[in-house]
Design an enzyme around this catalytic site. Sequence first.
Site, PDB file in Angstrom:
ATOM      1  N   HIS A  40     -48.584 -51.616  27.815  1.00  0.00           N
ATOM      2  CA  HIS A  40     -48.179 -50.618  26.814  1.00  0.00           C
ATOM      3  C   HIS A  40     -47.288 -49.572  27.464  1.00  0.00           C
ATOM      4  O   HIS A  40     -47.724 -48.442  27.677  1.00  0.00           O
ATOM      5  CB  HIS A  40     -49.408 -49.954  26.212  1.00  0.00           C
ATOM      6  N   PHE A  41     -46.142 -49.795  27.757  1.00  0.00           N
ATOM      7  CA  PHE A  41     -45.305 -50.977  27.639  1.00  0.00           C
ATOM      8  C   PHE A  41     -44.757 -51.304  29.013  1.00  0.00           C
ATOM      9  O   PHE A  41     -44.457 -50.387  29.768  1.00  0.00           O
ATOM     10  CB  PHE A  41     -44.166 -50.735  26.656  1.00  0.00           C
TER      11      PHE A  41
END
Length: 133
Positions: A40-41
């Site tokens: 993420h991410f």
Amino acid sequence: MLPQKEPFRFLDTVECFDREKRMITALQQFGSEEFFFKGHFPNNPIVPGVLLTESIAQAGLILISLLEGQKVKIGYLAQIEKTKFFKEVYPDEQVKVKCSLKKKIGKYYYIAGEVYSQQLNKRCMRATVIVCI
């Protein structure tokens, strides 16, 4: 004071409690080694909004415990309202979580919360969470 334990505790310390105003301020820093940053991410890690929302709920549970004079054994997130995100929170960025008890209806507590970046002194998000005890 929280019923949540590691690894699902998202507050480091309580900075301020005001019984008269029914408010609490807590601090949290999501370290860059947290597992969720890997996905993420990739190459652009940010703290998931759901974890910031959970931080508000956890601060709310501490506030309720302090106001009621006893530790909350368990609290369930019943509803999330009026949520808005303004700025991303990055790894190792310390945030300030400010919450106030707006009302109580039976076993439901309405907590208004905001998350601020400590370094930038900018609001990152706001939400009203309703917790059931």
